[in-house]
Design a protein around this motif. Structure first.
Motif, PDB file in Angstrom:
ATOM      1  N   TRP A 179       0.887  -0.817   0.167  1.00 56.87           N
ATOM      2  CA  TRP A 179      -0.018   0.445  -0.168  1.00 56.87           C
ATOM      3  C   TRP A 179       0.881   1.190   0.005  1.00 56.87           C
ATOM      4  O   TRP A 179       1.061   1.941  -0.433  1.00 56.87           O
ATOM      5  CB  TRP A 179      -0.799  -0.335   1.141  1.00 56.87           C
ATOM      6  CG  TRP A 179      -1.412   1.356   1.675  1.00 56.87           C
ATOM      7  CD1 TRP A 179      -2.100   2.103   1.112  1.00 56.87           C
ATOM      8  CD2 TRP A 179      -1.007   2.287   2.320  1.00 56.87           C
ATOM      9  NE1 TRP A 179      -2.736   3.676   1.603  1.00 56.87           N
ATOM     10  CE2 TRP A 179      -1.694   3.665   2.407  1.00 56.87           C
ATOM     11  CE3 TRP A 179      -0.128   2.093   3.542  1.00 56.87           C
ATOM     12  CZ2 TRP A 179      -1.604   4.606   3.126  1.00 56.87           C
ATOM     13  CZ3 TRP A 179      -0.265   2.952   4.565  1.00 56.87           C
ATOM     14  CH2 TRP A 179      -0.852   4.295   4.652  1.00 56.87           C
ATOM     15  N   ALA A 180       2.149   1.181   0.851  1.00 54.52           N
ATOM     16  CA  ALA A 180       2.388   1.995   1.558  1.00 54.52           C
ATOM     17  C   ALA A 180       3.506   2.853  -0.166  1.00 54.52           C
ATOM     18  O   ALA A 180       3.247   4.266  -0.230  1.00 54.52           O
ATOM     19  CB  ALA A 180       3.470   2.329   2.414  1.00 54.52           C
ATOM     20  N   PHE A 181       3.912   2.132  -0.810  1.00 54.62           N
ATOM     21  CA  PHE A 181       5.423   2.591  -1.712  1.00 54.62           C
ATOM     22  C   PHE A 181       4.498   1.736  -2.717  1.00 54.62           C
ATOM     23  O   PHE A 181       4.750   2.260  -4.057  1.00 54.62           O
ATOM     24  CB  PHE A 181       6.420   0.930  -1.382  1.00 54.62           C
ATOM     25  CG  PHE A 181       6.918   1.569  -0.230  1.00 54.62           C
ATOM     26  CD1 PHE A 181       7.641   2.743  -0.219  1.00 54.62           C
ATOM     27  CD2 PHE A 181       7.294   0.199   0.743  1.00 54.62           C
ATOM     28  CE1 PHE A 181       8.464   3.196   0.823  1.00 54.62           C
ATOM     29  CE2 PHE A 181       7.697   1.170   1.976  1.00 54.62           C
ATOM     30  CZ  PHE A 181       8.441   1.910   2.399  1.00 54.62           C
ATOM     31  N   GLY A 182       3.356   1.104  -3.238  1.00 52.99           N
ATOM     32  CA  GLY A 182       3.011   0.966  -4.630  1.00 52.99           C
ATOM     33  C   GLY A 182       1.885   1.865  -5.167  1.00 52.99           C
ATOM     34  O   GLY A 182       1.874   2.331  -6.339  1.00 52.99           O
ATOM     35  N   SER A 183       0.949   2.416  -3.912  1.00 45.97           N
ATOM     36  CA  SER A 183       0.149   3.050  -4.364  1.00 45.97           C
ATOM     37  C   SER A 183       1.065   4.857  -5.133  1.00 45.97           C
ATOM     38  O   SER A 183      -0.038   5.188  -6.727  1.00 45.97           O
ATOM     39  CB  SER A 183      -0.760   4.101  -3.474  1.00 45.97           C
ATOM     40  OG  SER A 183      -1.179   2.579  -2.609  1.00 45.97           O
ATOM     41  N   ARG A 189       1.972   7.315 -10.865  1.00 44.51           N
ATOM     42  CA  ARG A 189       2.828   7.513 -11.577  1.00 44.51           C
ATOM     43  C   ARG A 189       2.836   6.546 -12.903  1.00 44.51           C
ATOM     44  O   ARG A 189       2.861   7.421 -14.228  1.00 44.51           O
ATOM     45  CB  ARG A 189       4.490   7.509 -11.366  1.00 44.51           C
ATOM     46  CG  ARG A 189       5.074   7.921 -12.129  1.00 44.51           C
ATOM     47  CD  ARG A 189       6.783   8.565 -11.442  1.00 44.51           C
ATOM     48  NE  ARG A 189       7.477   8.706 -12.313  1.00 44.51           N
ATOM     49  CZ  ARG A 189       8.161   9.581 -11.806  1.00 44.51           C
ATOM     50  NH1 ARG A 189       8.291  10.205 -10.040  1.00 44.51           N
ATOM     51  NH2 ARG A 189       9.403  10.424 -12.703  1.00 44.51           N
ATOM     52  N   TRP A 190       2.342   5.701 -12.835  1.00 46.72           N
ATOM     53  CA  TRP A 190       2.559   4.676 -13.622  1.00 46.72           C
ATOM     54  C   TRP A 190       1.134   4.104 -14.913  1.00 46.72           C
ATOM     55  O   TRP A 190       1.113   3.941 -16.129  1.00 46.72           O
ATOM     56  CB  TRP A 190       3.058   3.295 -13.863  1.00 46.72           C
ATOM     57  CG  TRP A 190       4.859   3.311 -13.344  1.00 46.72           C
ATOM     58  CD1 TRP A 190       5.592   4.401 -13.912  1.00 46.72           C
ATOM     59  CD2 TRP A 190       5.684   2.038 -12.587  1.00 46.72           C
ATOM     60  NE1 TRP A 190       6.713   4.035 -13.811  1.00 46.72           N
ATOM     61  CE2 TRP A 190       6.822   2.769 -12.729  1.00 46.72           C
ATOM     62  CE3 TRP A 190       4.822   0.896 -12.382  1.00 46.72           C
ATOM     63  CZ2 TRP A 190       7.902   2.294 -12.333  1.00 46.72           C
ATOM     64  CZ3 TRP A 190       6.733   0.604 -11.492  1.00 46.72           C
ATOM     65  CH2 TRP A 190       7.386   1.277 -11.183  1.00 46.72           C
ATOM     66  N   GLY A 191       0.380   3.946 -13.994  1.00 43.14           N
ATOM     67  CA  GLY A 191      -0.730   3.921 -14.365  1.00 43.14           C
ATOM     68  C   GLY A 191      -0.583   2.195 -13.965  1.00 43.14           C
ATOM     69  O   GLY A 191       0.169   1.308 -13.306  1.00 43.14           O
ATOM     70  N   GLN A 192      -3.007   1.358 -13.942  1.00 46.50           N
ATOM     71  CA  GLN A 192      -3.200   0.408 -13.640  1.00 46.50           C
ATOM     72  C   GLN A 192      -1.828  -0.856 -14.401  1.00 46.50           C
ATOM     73  O   GLN A 192      -1.568  -1.556 -13.840  1.00 46.50           O
ATOM     74  CB  GLN A 192      -4.143   0.423 -13.474  1.00 46.50           C
ATOM     75  CG  GLN A 192      -5.061   1.245 -12.730  1.00 46.50           C
ATOM     76  CD  GLN A 192      -7.149   1.031 -12.802  1.00 46.50           C
ATOM     77  OE1 GLN A 192      -7.225   0.129 -14.066  1.00 46.50           O
ATOM     78  NE2 GLN A 192      -7.383   1.345 -12.022  1.00 46.50           N
ATOM     79  N   LYS A 193      -1.969  -0.998 -15.829  1.00 45.18           N
ATOM     80  CA  LYS A 193      -1.772  -1.491 -16.913  1.00 45.18           C
ATOM     81  C   LYS A 193      -0.230  -2.228 -16.073  1.00 45.18           C
ATOM     82  O   LYS A 193       0.557  -2.961 -15.946  1.00 45.18           O
ATOM     83  CB  LYS A 193      -2.097  -1.955 -17.854  1.00 45.18           C
ATOM     84  CG  LYS A 193      -3.698  -1.877 -17.806  1.00 45.18           C
ATOM     85  CD  LYS A 193      -3.867  -1.833 -19.560  1.00 45.18           C
ATOM     86  CE  LYS A 193      -5.597  -2.357 -19.937  1.00 45.18           C
ATOM     87  NZ  LYS A 193      -5.882  -1.951 -21.538  1.00 45.18           N
ATOM     88  N   LYS A 194       0.659  -1.058 -16.569  1.00 44.51           N
ATOM     89  CA  LYS A 194       1.843  -0.903 -16.199  1.00 44.51           C
ATOM     90  C   LYS A 194       2.331  -1.602 -14.407  1.00 44.51           C
ATOM     91  O   LYS A 194       3.427  -1.477 -14.718  1.00 44.51           O
ATOM     92  CB  LYS A 194       2.482   0.397 -16.816  1.00 44.51           C
ATOM     93  CG  LYS A 194       4.636   0.392 -16.612  1.00 44.51           C
ATOM     94  CD  LYS A 194       4.688   1.215 -16.856  1.00 44.51           C
ATOM     95  CE  LYS A 194       6.144   1.337 -17.368  1.00 44.51           C
ATOM     96  NZ  LYS A 194       5.804   3.183 -17.461  1.00 44.51           N
ATOM     97  N   PHE A 195       1.440  -0.856 -13.579  1.00 43.64           N
ATOM     98  CA  PHE A 195       1.850  -1.346 -12.401  1.00 43.64           C
ATOM     99  C   PHE A 195       1.330  -2.967 -12.319  1.00 43.64           C
ATOM    100  O   PHE A 195       2.745  -3.524 -11.699  1.00 43.64           O
ATOM    101  CB  PHE A 195       0.702  -0.604 -11.247  1.00 43.64           C
ATOM    102  CG  PHE A 195       1.517  -1.151  -9.966  1.00 43.64           C
ATOM    103  CD1 PHE A 195       2.481  -0.788  -9.316  1.00 43.64           C
ATOM    104  CD2 PHE A 195       0.658  -2.454  -9.662  1.00 43.64           C
ATOM    105  CE1 PHE A 195       2.651  -0.971  -7.455  1.00 43.64           C
ATOM    106  CE2 PHE A 195       0.423  -2.322  -7.925  1.00 43.64           C
ATOM    107  CZ  PHE A 195       1.902  -1.692  -7.219  1.00 43.64           C
ATOM    108  N   PHE A 205       8.822   5.622 -20.668  1.00 41.31           N
ATOM    109  CA  PHE A 205       7.938   5.271 -21.024  1.00 41.31           C
ATOM    110  C   PHE A 205       6.836   5.783 -20.512  1.00 41.31           C
ATOM    111  O   PHE A 205       6.033   5.416 -19.233  1.00 41.31           O
ATOM    112  CB  PHE A 205       7.174   3.252 -20.971  1.00 41.31           C
ATOM    113  CG  PHE A 205       8.344   2.803 -21.471  1.00 41.31           C
ATOM    114  CD1 PHE A 205       9.396   3.019 -21.835  1.00 41.31           C
ATOM    115  CD2 PHE A 205       7.867   1.380 -21.680  1.00 41.31           C
ATOM    116  CE1 PHE A 205      10.402   2.564 -23.452  1.00 41.31           C
ATOM    117  CE2 PHE A 205       8.223   0.344 -22.506  1.00 41.31           C
ATOM    118  CZ  PHE A 205       9.597   0.607 -23.010  1.00 41.31           C
ATOM    119  N   ASP A 206       5.751   6.293 -21.196  1.00 43.43           N
ATOM    120  CA  ASP A 206       4.310   6.692 -21.490  1.00 43.43           C
ATOM    121  C   ASP A 206       3.642   5.850 -20.814  1.00 43.43           C
ATOM    122  O   ASP A 206       3.378   5.107 -21.287  1.00 43.43           O
ATOM    123  CB  ASP A 206       4.076   7.757 -22.398  1.00 43.43           C
ATOM    124  CG  ASP A 206       5.163   8.729 -22.453  1.00 43.43           C
ATOM    125  OD1 ASP A 206       5.399   8.981 -23.633  1.00 43.43           O
ATOM    126  OD2 ASP A 206       5.822   9.244 -21.721  1.00 43.43           O
TER     127      ASP A 206
END
Length: 245
Positions: free
Chosen positions: A69-73, A78-84, A239-240
C-alpha cells in the motif's frame, strides 16, 4: 503515501482472501500453492505465481501488505494500472527465478560432494525423500550441516509477496529517491534512496552468511533485481502511461 489505488486495493483483497482461505484448509493450500524446489515431486508449474499470494502468518501478510500500500500506490498513480500490474507480477516471478537458481546451486553443490564421497544417486535421493542415505564415512568430506541444508532446501517451501514487494520498494526508491520515510524502529526520518539499498544489503548479507534462517533472502534479492531493471529501463526510456492504458 496517501490514498490506496485501485490495483493495489485489488492485490490487497486477493492476498487477504488467500490468507483467510488457507486458515481453513490445513496444509492442503500450502502443498498446492507454495513454491517447492523445482526438482521436488511436489513442485507444480503454477507455484511461482500462486506463492505470491501465500503467507505464513498474520504479521507476514501485515508487513507485506502495508509495504504494498505505502510504496505501490504512488507507483500506480505514476505508471497507471496495467503497467503497475505487469511490473508487480514480473518482479514476483523474477524473484522466484533467482530463488530457484540459488537453491539449485546449493542443492547440487552438496549433492555432487556426496556423490564424490561415495554415495550413489539412489542413496542421495533416498535421503532427500526422508531415508537414511549412504555411508556415514562421507562426513569426512561433507559436513552434516551441509547435508541438512541440502535436505531443507530440497523439501522446503517459499511463500509470500515479499519478492514482488521488494521490486516495488526498489522502484519507489528510483522514482522518489528524496522522499523521507518514518520507520517504527528509527526515531528520525530517512530518505528512500538510503533506506531501500540498506535493507537490500542486509538481505544479501543474511543470505550469504545464513545468519538469519527461515526467510527467503535471495527471493527478496531477485525481486529487487528485476524491479530495478524494469524501473530503470522505463525511466531511462520515458515510457508513457498511454502505451499501457
Amino acid at each position: 503515501m496517501g490514498r490506496i489505488t485501485d490495483t493495489v486495493k485489488f492485490l490487497l483483497i486477493l492476498n487477504v482472501l488467500f490468507f483467510i482461505g488457507t486458515q481453513f484448509t490445513g496444509g492442503v493450500a500450502e502443498r498446492l500453492f507454495a513454491l517447492y524446489y523445482f526438482e521436488n515431486p511436489s513442485f507444480q508449474y503454477w507455484q511461482p505465481f500462486t506463492s505470491m499470494f501465500m503467507h505464513a502468518n498474520f504479521f507476514h501478510i501485515l508487513f507485506n501488505m502495508y509495504a504494498l500500500w505505502a510504496f505501490g500506490s504512488p507507483l500506480e498513480l505514476r505508471w497507471g494500472q496495467k503497467k503497475f500490474l505487469f511490473f508487480y507480477f514480473s518482479a514476483g516471478l523474477g524473484s522466484a527465478l533467482v530463488y530457484t537458481l540459488v537453491n539449485y546451486y546449493q542443492v547440487h553443490s552438496v549433492m555432487d560432494a556426496l556423490l564424490a564421497g561415495g554415495w550413489s544417486e539412489g542413496e542421495v535421493m533416498s535421503y532427500l525423500s526422508g531415508g537414511n542415505g549412504g555411508s556415514q564415512a562421507v562426513l569426512d568430506t561433507v559436513s552434516m550441516d551441509q547435508i541438512n541444508a541440502m535436505f531443507n532446501t530440497y523439501n522446503g517451501v517459499a511463500l509470500g509477496a515479499s519478492g514482488a514487494v521488494y521490486g516495488v520498494l526498489v522502484a519507489f526508491g528510483l522514482m522518489f529517491p528524496t522522499v523521507e520515510l518514518m520507520l517504527m524502529f528509527l526515531p528520525v526520518p530517512i530518505k528512500a534512496k538510503y533506506f531501500i539499498p540498506g535493507i537490500i544489503l542486509l538481505d544479501l548479507i543474511f543470505g550469504i552468511t545464513g545468519a538469519q534462517t527461515g526467510i527467503a533472502h535471495f527471493a527478496h534479492i531477485g525481486g529487487a533485481i528485476f524491479g530495478f531493471l524494469m524501473a530503470w529501463y522505463w525511466r531511462k526510456n520515458s515510457f508513457d502511461n498511454h502505451r499501457w492504458n
